[in-house]
Design an enzyme around this catalytic site. Structure first.
Site, PDB file in Angstrom:
ATOM      1  N   HIS A  86      12.364  -3.078   2.918  1.00  0.00           N
ATOM      2  CA  HIS A  86      11.725  -1.458   2.797  1.00  0.00           C
ATOM      3  C   HIS A  86      12.615  -0.258   2.360  1.00  0.00           C
ATOM      4  CE1 HIS A  86       8.866  -3.362   5.464  1.00  0.00           C
ATOM      5  NE2 HIS A  86       9.633  -4.067   5.853  1.00  0.00           N
ATOM      6  N   GLU A  90      12.849  -9.763   2.199  1.00  0.00           N
ATOM      7  CA  GLU A  90      11.626  -8.378   2.678  1.00  0.00           C
ATOM      8  C   GLU A  90      12.706  -7.100   1.997  1.00  0.00           C
ATOM      9  OE1 GLU A  90       8.828  -7.337   6.229  1.00  0.00           O
ATOM     10  OE2 GLU A  90      10.371  -6.562   6.576  1.00  0.00           O
ATOM     11  N   ARG A 125      13.015   4.496  12.641  1.00  0.00           N
ATOM     12  CA  ARG A 125      11.527   5.421  12.304  1.00  0.00           C
ATOM     13  C   ARG A 125      10.960   4.812  13.675  1.00  0.00           C
ATOM     14  NH1 ARG A 125       9.270   5.000   6.925  1.00  0.00           N
ATOM     15  NH2 ARG A 125       8.657   6.772   7.651  1.00  0.00           N
ATOM     16  N   TYR A 163      11.315   8.635   1.820  1.00  0.00           N
ATOM     17  CA  TYR A 163      11.070   7.688  -0.140  1.00  0.00           C
ATOM     18  C   TYR A 163      12.272   8.347  -0.958  1.00  0.00           C
ATOM     19  CZ  TYR A 163       8.155   5.441   3.317  1.00  0.00           C
ATOM     20  OH  TYR A 163       7.587   5.858   4.190  1.00  0.00           O
ATOM     21  N   PRO A 203       0.963  -1.292   0.085  1.00  0.00           N
ATOM     22  CA  PRO A 203      -0.392   0.150  -0.171  1.00  0.00           C
ATOM     23  C   PRO A 203       0.889   0.853   0.171  1.00  0.00           C
ATOM     24  CG  PRO A 203       0.027  -1.001   1.874  1.00  0.00           C
ATOM     25  CD  PRO A 203       0.679  -2.110   1.271  1.00  0.00           C
ATOM     26  N   ASN A 204      -0.100   2.000  -0.822  1.00  0.00           N
ATOM     27  CA  ASN A 204       1.039   3.603  -0.833  1.00  0.00           C
ATOM     28  C   ASN A 204       2.146   3.680  -1.700  1.00  0.00           C
ATOM     29  OD1 ASN A 204      -0.879   4.925   0.526  1.00  0.00           O
ATOM     30  ND2 ASN A 204      -0.212   4.250   2.560  1.00  0.00           N
ATOM     31  N   ALA A 213       3.170  -0.740   4.826  1.00  0.00           N
ATOM     32  CA  ALA A 213       2.561  -0.767   6.556  1.00  0.00           C
ATOM     33  C   ALA A 213       2.021  -2.018   6.991  1.00  0.00           C
ATOM     34  CB  ALA A 213       1.455   0.207   6.423  1.00  0.00           C
ATOM     35  N   ARG A 227       5.577  12.623  -3.363  1.00  0.00           N
ATOM     36  CA  ARG A 227       6.159  13.217  -2.391  1.00  0.00           C
ATOM     37  C   ARG A 227       6.924  12.885  -0.755  1.00  0.00           C
ATOM     38  NH1 ARG A 227      -0.435  12.498  -1.396  1.00  0.00           N
ATOM     39  NH2 ARG A 227      -0.361  12.475  -3.864  1.00  0.00           N
ATOM     40  N   ASN A 283       7.695  -6.219  -0.121  1.00  0.00           N
ATOM     41  CA  ASN A 283       7.874  -4.945  -0.117  1.00  0.00           C
ATOM     42  C   ASN A 283       6.517  -4.387   0.544  1.00  0.00           C
ATOM     43  OD1 ASN A 283       8.173  -1.925   1.592  1.00  0.00           O
ATOM     44  ND2 ASN A 283       9.196  -0.963  -0.009  1.00  0.00           N
TER      45      ASN A 283
HETATM   46  O1  CA2 Z   1      10.918   2.298   3.775  1.00  0.00           O
HETATM   47  C1  CA2 Z   1       9.798   1.085   3.792  1.00  0.00           C
HETATM   48  O2  CA2 Z   1      10.293   0.536   2.538  1.00  0.00           O
HETATM   49  C2  CA2 Z   1       7.662   1.293   3.802  1.00  0.00           C
HETATM   50  O3  CA2 Z   1       7.224  -0.078   3.843  1.00  0.00           O
HETATM   51  C3  CA2 Z   1       7.547   2.192   3.413  1.00  0.00           C
HETATM   52  C4  CA2 Z   1       5.894   1.907   3.602  1.00  0.00           C
HETATM   53  C5  CA2 Z   1       6.014   2.584   5.253  1.00  0.00           C
HETATM   54  O4  CA2 Z   1       4.633   2.388   6.324  1.00  0.00           O
HETATM   55  C6  CA2 Z   1       6.546   1.140   6.550  1.00  0.00           C
HETATM   56  O5  CA2 Z   1       7.256   1.329   7.176  1.00  0.00           O
HETATM   57  C7  CA2 Z   1       8.333   1.412   5.578  1.00  0.00           C
HETATM   58  C8  CA2 Z   1       5.185   3.151   3.078  1.00  0.00           C
HETATM   59  C9  CA2 Z   1       5.054   2.840   2.051  1.00  0.00           C
HETATM   60  C10 CA2 Z   1       4.570   4.625   2.115  1.00  0.00           C
HETATM   61  O6  CA2 Z   1       4.942   5.490   0.394  1.00  0.00           O
HETATM   62  C11 CA2 Z   1       5.137   6.031   0.037  1.00  0.00           C
HETATM   63  C12 CA2 Z   1       5.795   6.851  -0.881  1.00  0.00           C
HETATM   64  C13 CA2 Z   1       5.436   8.342  -1.417  1.00  0.00           C
HETATM   65  C14 CA2 Z   1       5.089   9.156  -1.048  1.00  0.00           C
HETATM   66  C15 CA2 Z   1       4.077   8.318   0.623  1.00  0.00           C
HETATM   67  C16 CA2 Z   1       4.009   7.024   0.369  1.00  0.00           C
END
Ligand code: CA2
Length: 162
Positions: A109, A107, A116, A31, A18-19, A86, A26, A83
């Site tokens: 990230h 996995e 974090r 990221y 997700p996301n 969340a 953003r 990946n």
């Molecule tokens: O660091 C990672 O790859 C995460 O899996 C990213 C997840 C986060 O919930 C994990 O704790 C760590 C969030 C992905 C959201 O990605 C976005 C990318 C750009 C803008 C907003 C969100």
């Protein structure tokens, strides 16, 4: 016909949760600037260096990610890079799916989840993976593919620029 070193000998499923479709739009401090399309291109190229294919999927839905894991098994994928975003921190369903199919999984990230918030420190999907990478940015996907290739005995082809 004999297989040359340039031909594919297996498929890796690259699953993003997700996301992650928002990558590059953003939160660049966390990221980076690369998009999901950039990540998928990197994965296809990294897999090709080992004579492998990368089948890249993204979903914002937990159940669909479970279905992708089942599909990886049904299609005899040689590995999974995941990946789960969340869902890594919440999803027993994804943990159980990875455990059930026994396809070797890594996995990834993008950010260092251990540097974090504390709610990101535990990962259910990591418990079902043979390795994890966290904090290398999108380069983590290339490292994960290289590590998976080593695990399954896929050799870099002659033209590889690793
Ligand atoms: O660091 C990672 O790859 C995460 O899996 C990213 C997840 C986060 O919930 C994990 O704790 C760590 C969030 C992905 C959201 O990605 C976005 C990318 C750009 C803008 C907003 C969100």
């Amino acid at each position: 016909m004999a297989k040359t070193s340039e031909q594919s000998s297996g498929t890796i499923y690259v699953l993003n949760g997700p996301n992650l479709n928002l990558l590059g739009t953003r939160e660049p401090d966390t990221y980076g600037h690369a998009t999901l399309a950039d990540v998928e291109k990197l994965c296809v190229e990294a897999a090709a260096e080992f004579g492998l294919k990368a089948d890249c999927r993204q979903s914002n839905r937990e159940g669909e990610l479970v279905d992708f894991i089942h599909e990886a098994h049904a299609e005899k994928a040689v590995g999974i890079i995941i990946n789960a975003g969340a869902y890594s921190h919440t999803s027993i369903a994804l943990h159980d799916a990875l455990k059930a199919v026994k396809v070797p999984a890594v996995e990834v990230h993008i950010s260092n989840i251990h540097a974090r918030e504390s709610f990101r420190h535990h990962s259910f999907t990591a418990m079902a993976a043979f390795a994890t990478l966290s904090g290398f940015g999108i380069e983590g996907y290339r490292l994960a593919i290289s590590g998976l290739a080593a695990k399954i005995g896929a050799k870099a082809n002659a033209k590889a620029k690793v």
